[in-house]
Design a protein around this motif. Structure first.
Motif, PDB file in Angstrom:
ATOM      1  N   GLU A   1       0.839  -1.199   0.000  1.00  0.00           N
ATOM      2  CA  GLU A   1       0.000   0.000   0.000  1.00  0.00           C
ATOM      3  C   GLU A   1       0.873   1.247   0.000  1.00  0.00           C
ATOM      4  O   GLU A   1       1.750   1.410   0.849  1.00  0.00           O
ATOM      5  CB  GLU A   1      -0.918  -0.002   1.227  1.00  0.00           C
ATOM      6  CG  GLU A   1      -1.852   1.194   1.299  1.00  0.00           C
ATOM      7  CD  GLU A   1      -2.794   1.135   2.491  1.00  0.00           C
ATOM      8  OE1 GLU A   1      -3.672   2.005   2.590  1.00  0.00           O
ATOM      9  OE2 GLU A   1      -2.636   0.222   3.341  1.00  0.00           O
ATOM     10  N   LEU A   2       0.623   2.140  -0.961  1.00  0.00           N
ATOM     11  CA  LEU A   2       1.398   3.372  -1.072  1.00  0.00           C
ATOM     12  C   LEU A   2       0.485   4.511  -1.512  1.00  0.00           C
ATOM     13  O   LEU A   2      -0.169   4.420  -2.550  1.00  0.00           O
ATOM     14  CB  LEU A   2       2.537   3.212  -2.080  1.00  0.00           C
ATOM     15  CG  LEU A   2       3.342   4.476  -2.407  1.00  0.00           C
ATOM     16  CD1 LEU A   2       4.062   5.003  -1.173  1.00  0.00           C
ATOM     17  CD2 LEU A   2       4.335   4.209  -3.540  1.00  0.00           C
ATOM     18  N   PHE A   3       0.442   5.575  -0.714  1.00  0.00           N
ATOM     19  CA  PHE A   3      -0.312   6.785  -1.064  1.00  0.00           C
ATOM     20  C   PHE A   3       0.637   7.979  -1.022  1.00  0.00           C
ATOM     21  O   PHE A   3       1.420   8.134  -0.085  1.00  0.00           O
ATOM     22  CB  PHE A   3      -1.463   7.011  -0.079  1.00  0.00           C
ATOM     23  CG  PHE A   3      -2.677   6.176  -0.365  1.00  0.00           C
ATOM     24  CD1 PHE A   3      -3.809   6.741  -0.955  1.00  0.00           C
ATOM     25  CD2 PHE A   3      -2.690   4.830  -0.059  1.00  0.00           C
ATOM     26  CE1 PHE A   3      -4.921   5.972  -1.216  1.00  0.00           C
ATOM     27  CE2 PHE A   3      -3.801   4.046  -0.315  1.00  0.00           C
ATOM     28  CZ  PHE A   3      -4.925   4.619  -0.902  1.00  0.00           C
ATOM     29  N   LYS A   4       0.542   8.834  -2.050  1.00  0.00           N
ATOM     30  CA  LYS A   4       1.395  10.020  -2.135  1.00  0.00           C
ATOM     31  C   LYS A   4       0.543  11.260  -2.440  1.00  0.00           C
ATOM     32  O   LYS A   4      -0.371  11.209  -3.262  1.00  0.00           O
ATOM     33  CB  LYS A   4       2.445   9.850  -3.234  1.00  0.00           C
ATOM     34  CG  LYS A   4       3.582   8.901  -2.864  1.00  0.00           C
ATOM     35  CD  LYS A   4       4.702   8.967  -3.886  1.00  0.00           C
ATOM     36  CE  LYS A   4       5.944   8.236  -3.390  1.00  0.00           C
ATOM     37  NZ  LYS A   4       7.072   8.371  -4.333  1.00  0.00           N
ATOM     38  N   TYR A   5       0.911  12.374  -1.780  1.00  0.00           N
ATOM     39  CA  TYR A   5       0.232  13.650  -1.991  1.00  0.00           C
ATOM     40  C   TYR A   5       1.278  14.731  -2.265  1.00  0.00           C
ATOM     41  O   TYR A   5       2.369  14.713  -1.680  1.00  0.00           O
ATOM     42  CB  TYR A   5      -0.519  14.083  -0.742  1.00  0.00           C
ATOM     43  CG  TYR A   5      -1.767  13.321  -0.375  1.00  0.00           C
ATOM     44  CD1 TYR A   5      -2.931  14.018  -0.019  1.00  0.00           C
ATOM     45  CD2 TYR A   5      -1.816  11.941  -0.339  1.00  0.00           C
ATOM     46  CE1 TYR A   5      -4.081  13.351   0.361  1.00  0.00           C
ATOM     47  CE2 TYR A   5      -2.959  11.261   0.031  1.00  0.00           C
ATOM     48  CZ  TYR A   5      -4.090  11.968   0.390  1.00  0.00           C
ATOM     49  OH  TYR A   5      -5.225  11.304   0.755  1.00  0.00           O
ATOM     50  N   VAL A   6       0.896  15.691  -3.095  1.00  0.00           N
ATOM     51  CA  VAL A   6       1.626  16.953  -3.225  1.00  0.00           C
ATOM     52  C   VAL A   6       0.624  18.068  -2.980  1.00  0.00           C
ATOM     53  O   VAL A   6      -0.395  18.166  -3.680  1.00  0.00           O
ATOM     54  CB  VAL A   6       2.276  17.102  -4.611  1.00  0.00           C
ATOM     55  CG1 VAL A   6       2.889  18.496  -4.752  1.00  0.00           C
ATOM     56  CG2 VAL A   6       3.360  16.045  -4.820  1.00  0.00           C
ATOM     57  N   LEU A   7       0.888  18.900  -1.971  1.00  0.00           N
ATOM     58  CA  LEU A   7      -0.042  19.942  -1.550  1.00  0.00           C
ATOM     59  C   LEU A   7       0.596  21.308  -1.698  1.00  0.00           C
ATOM     60  O   LEU A   7       1.756  21.514  -1.334  1.00  0.00           O
ATOM     61  CB  LEU A   7      -0.440  19.737  -0.080  1.00  0.00           C
ATOM     62  CG  LEU A   7      -0.999  18.363   0.305  1.00  0.00           C
ATOM     63  CD1 LEU A   7      -1.173  18.283   1.817  1.00  0.00           C
ATOM     64  CD2 LEU A   7      -2.327  18.103  -0.382  1.00  0.00           C
ATOM     65  N   ASP A   8      -0.187  22.259  -2.210  1.00  0.00           N
ATOM     66  CA  ASP A   8       0.256  23.644  -2.329  1.00  0.00           C
ATOM     67  C   ASP A   8      -0.887  24.574  -1.927  1.00  0.00           C
ATOM     68  O   ASP A   8      -2.018  24.136  -1.678  1.00  0.00           O
ATOM     69  CB  ASP A   8       0.705  23.947  -3.762  1.00  0.00           C
ATOM     70  CG  ASP A   8       2.103  23.421  -4.063  1.00  0.00           C
ATOM     71  OD1 ASP A   8       3.037  23.842  -3.367  1.00  0.00           O
ATOM     72  OD2 ASP A   8       2.240  22.572  -4.965  1.00  0.00           O
ATOM     73  N   ASP A   9      -0.580  25.875  -1.860  1.00  0.00           N
ATOM     74  CA  ASP A   9      -1.559  26.912  -1.531  1.00  0.00           C
ATOM     75  C   ASP A   9      -2.228  26.609  -0.186  1.00  0.00           C
ATOM     76  O   ASP A   9      -1.545  26.423   0.797  1.00  0.00           O
ATOM     77  CB  ASP A   9      -2.582  27.056  -2.661  1.00  0.00           C
ATOM     78  CG  ASP A   9      -1.933  27.370  -4.000  1.00  0.00           C
ATOM     79  OD1 ASP A   9      -0.888  28.052  -3.998  1.00  0.00           O
ATOM     80  OD2 ASP A   9      -2.439  26.919  -5.032  1.00  0.00           O
ATOM     81  N   GLU A  10      -3.563  26.535  -0.159  1.00  0.00           N
ATOM     82  CA  GLU A  10      -4.293  26.258   1.074  1.00  0.00           C
ATOM     83  C   GLU A  10      -4.959  24.882   1.038  1.00  0.00           C
ATOM     84  O   GLU A  10      -5.970  24.650   1.704  1.00  0.00           O
ATOM     85  CB  GLU A  10      -5.343  27.339   1.317  1.00  0.00           C
ATOM     86  CG  GLU A  10      -4.776  28.737   1.489  1.00  0.00           C
ATOM     87  CD  GLU A  10      -5.855  29.783   1.661  1.00  0.00           C
ATOM     88  OE1 GLU A  10      -6.605  29.701   2.652  1.00  0.00           O
ATOM     89  OE2 GLU A  10      -5.960  30.673   0.795  1.00  0.00           O
ATOM     90  N   ALA A  11      -4.403  23.968   0.286  1.00  0.00           N
ATOM     91  CA  ALA A  11      -4.996  22.631   0.143  1.00  0.00           C
ATOM     92  C   ALA A  11      -4.828  21.822   1.422  1.00  0.00           C
ATOM     93  O   ALA A  11      -3.923  22.060   2.225  1.00  0.00           O
ATOM     94  CB  ALA A  11      -4.351  21.904  -1.033  1.00  0.00           C
ATOM     95  N   THR A  12      -5.724  20.845   1.573  1.00  0.00           N
ATOM     96  CA  THR A  12      -5.689  19.958   2.736  1.00  0.00           C
ATOM     97  C   THR A  12      -5.693  18.514   2.259  1.00  0.00           C
ATOM     98  O   THR A  12      -6.470  18.135   1.381  1.00  0.00           O
ATOM     99  CB  THR A  12      -6.904  20.177   3.642  1.00  0.00           C
ATOM    100  OG1 THR A  12      -6.978  21.545   4.012  1.00  0.00           O
ATOM    101  CG2 THR A  12      -6.807  19.318   4.892  1.00  0.00           C
ATOM    102  N   GLY A  13      -4.830  17.715   2.853  1.00  0.00           N
ATOM    103  CA  GLY A  13      -4.784  16.288   2.551  1.00  0.00           C
ATOM    104  C   GLY A  13      -4.853  15.477   3.830  1.00  0.00           C
ATOM    105  O   GLY A  13      -4.428  15.928   4.901  1.00  0.00           O
ATOM    106  N   ALA A  14      -5.396  14.264   3.719  1.00  0.00           N
ATOM    107  CA  ALA A  14      -5.471  13.371   4.874  1.00  0.00           C
ATOM    108  C   ALA A  14      -5.357  11.933   4.408  1.00  0.00           C
ATOM    109  O   ALA A  14      -5.911  11.556   3.372  1.00  0.00           O
ATOM    110  CB  ALA A  14      -6.784  13.564   5.631  1.00  0.00           C
ATOM    111  N   PHE A  15      -4.610  11.164   5.187  1.00  0.00           N
ATOM    112  CA  PHE A  15      -4.510   9.727   4.944  1.00  0.00           C
ATOM    113  C   PHE A  15      -4.641   9.001   6.273  1.00  0.00           C
ATOM    114  O   PHE A  15      -3.920   9.302   7.235  1.00  0.00           O
ATOM    115  CB  PHE A  15      -3.179   9.353   4.299  1.00  0.00           C
ATOM    116  CG  PHE A  15      -2.927   7.864   4.268  1.00  0.00           C
ATOM    117  CD1 PHE A  15      -3.506   7.074   3.287  1.00  0.00           C
ATOM    118  CD2 PHE A  15      -2.157   7.250   5.242  1.00  0.00           C
ATOM    119  CE1 PHE A  15      -3.313   5.699   3.273  1.00  0.00           C
ATOM    120  CE2 PHE A  15      -1.948   5.871   5.237  1.00  0.00           C
ATOM    121  CZ  PHE A  15      -2.527   5.102   4.252  1.00  0.00           C
ATOM    122  N   THR A  16      -5.582   8.069   6.331  1.00  0.00           N
ATOM    123  CA  THR A  16      -5.726   7.180   7.479  1.00  0.00           C
ATOM    124  C   THR A  16      -5.761   5.755   6.949  1.00  0.00           C
ATOM    125  O   THR A  16      -6.602   5.429   6.111  1.00  0.00           O
ATOM    126  CB  THR A  16      -7.019   7.472   8.269  1.00  0.00           C
ATOM    127  OG1 THR A  16      -7.000   8.828   8.725  1.00  0.00           O
ATOM    128  CG2 THR A  16      -7.132   6.543   9.468  1.00  0.00           C
TER     129      THR A  16
END
Length: 451
Positions: A314-329
């Motif tokens: 299992e592999l999850f990747k995020y790239v966040l910029d500005d006012e973005a929100t990410g979540a991984f559980t």
């Protein structure tokens, strides 16, 4: 009026209309869903496994629903053009939540395969549909319960024993309307023993100024020695909310790849639930999200190893910029008796601004000593030394950062086992990082899909 109550009242008032637009197998599950919803309290932001997502808030707007099954003035086969070169698919459509298919889509399917309307499948094959529909999706989940209450159609994929489908199936979900709308979708995938199929789903929104809610439940049943690739690509808009719950049951010797790719969205919560019910099975679960502005992506996964000699990657990747929100559980649970389990969970993220936020909670729950399991997370920024090194080779700062972001996402894209799709995803990701707008649904070139 509460977020759920408006839909409970709507269903009670139009129960006959909802049922008449569906099939008896689907209708048979509605009462149980209604009873669950009537006593349900929706999770709010900060609830267990909902650290960043308020489900009540997302369901509270007064969306319209097409309960009367009124046809839309759009011909998806004529207006949609494939953005994936070198990939020939059998193409099927859902316009909001109305099923459609392109001309000759059925021609490339071998005997022993059903791909089409879930309503038709439930009518033509009621015993098969009743055996699987709702059998693994947890009705205690509010997304599943609401979907079960209101869904009237969807898409069914049934591959009989020993059948291998060579041409990939492409399911294109299009949101199009002049006023706020909720589309209620259901996908049922049944792979019998020794069968094989590859599925690509694409979510697109064609009205960027209209608010949409896509509510969907996906059930996948993979029986002994079956093989499935399921790729899920979202290219929607900032005013689109997507609530998706996927449930998977794997039998002995199965090999599954599930890859969720979010390029453009508004608010998205993707849930993945998988249970190993046979030995020597494998699951490769991947996800990626590119989030900027005020976009929000929340991924939740729960994988249960009930049998031994199985593998999870299992592999999850995020790239966040500005006012973005990410979540991984994520949760991987290994039961007693599940000897020789190998399970690996990893979440890696790049946060490119001070205002962006990433929340990560990988978890293992192990009741067996004879296993190899690990989990981890990393949240950071681009390496300044790497950027500096690339600039000394004549690249601009923006180009250097663009290349590093592309390289960061490469392993998720490289997990794709469809060469044409893999190539296109590398192009789409490059364009996304370069600041391009969503265009896959409107692409008028390189259209090689069967229409």
């Amino acid at each position: 009026m509460g977020a759920l109550q408006q839909y409970i009242d709507l269903y009670k008032e139009h129960r006959n209309l909802v049922d008449s637009g569906s099939a008896s197998v689907l209708n048979s599950k509605r009462q149980a869903a209604l009873e669950k919803l009537e006593g349900m309290v929706l999770p709010v932001k900060g609830s267990e496994n909902y650290e960043t997502t308020d489900l009540g808030e997302l369901l509270s707007p007064d969306y319209g629903l097409n309960l009367a099954r009124i046809g839309m003035e759009v011909n998806p086969a004529a207006t949609f053009h494939c953005g994936v070169p070198s990939l020939t698919t059998s193409m099927f459509f859902s316009v909001n939540d109305l099923y459609a298919e392109s001309r000759n889509a059925q021609d490339g399917l071998p005997e022993g395969v059903f791909v089409g309307s879930l309503r038709k499948f439930a009518t033509d094959h009621p015993e098969v549909c009743a055996r699987y529909y709702g059998a693994c999706a947890d009705i205690d989940n509010p997304v599943v319960a609401l979907d079960t209450l209101l869904v009237q159609d969807g898409i069914a994929v049934w591959v009989k024993k020993g059948v291998k489908v060579e041409k990939p199936i492409q399911i294109v979900n299009i949101l199009q309307n002049g006023s706020p709308l909720m589309a209620v979708r259901r996908v049922l995938v049944i792979l019998e023993e020794d069968s094989e199929i590859r599925i690509l789903t694409c979510d697109h929104t064609q009205n960027p100024d209209v608010e949409f809610l896509a509510l969907q439940t996906i059930e996948i049943f993979a029986e002994k020695n079956s093989r499935l690739d399921y790729y899920d690509l979202e290219e929607s808009t900032e005013k689109t909310t997507r609530l998706s719950s996927m449930y998977v049951r794997e039998g002995e010797g199965c090999d599954l790849v599930i890859d969720g790719i979010t390029l453009y969205n508004g608010i998205t919560r993707n849930e993945y639930y998988s249970v190993f019910e046979g030995e020597h099975a494998s699951l490769h679960l991947y996800g990626m999200g590119i989030e900027d502005r005020k976009r929000h992506l929340d991924s939740y996964s729960r994988i249960e190893h009930k049998k031994g000699h199985c593998n999870t990657d299992e592999l999850f990747k995020y790239v966040l910029d500005d006012e973005a929100t990410g979540a991984f559980t994520g949760m991987i649970k290994v039961d007693q008796g599940a000897d020789k389990t190998e399970a690996y969970q990893n979440n890696r993220n790049i946060v490119g601004s001070d205002a962006a936020r990433m929340y990560s909670k990988p978890q293992l729950e192990i009741y067996n000593d004879d296993v190899k399991c690990s989990h981890g997370t990393a949240i950071g920024q681009l390496d300044d030394m790497q950027v500096f090194y690339m600039r000394t080779r004549g690249l601009s700062e923006n180009t250097a950062k663009l290349l590093l972001k592309q390289a960061f996402m490469a392993d998720v894209i490289d997990a794709v086992r469809l060469p044409g799709l893999k190539e296109r995803l590398h192009m789409l990701v490059e364009k996304r990082f370069a600041g391009g707008v969503s265009s896959c649904a409107a692409c008028n070139s390189s259209c090689n899909s069967e229409k």
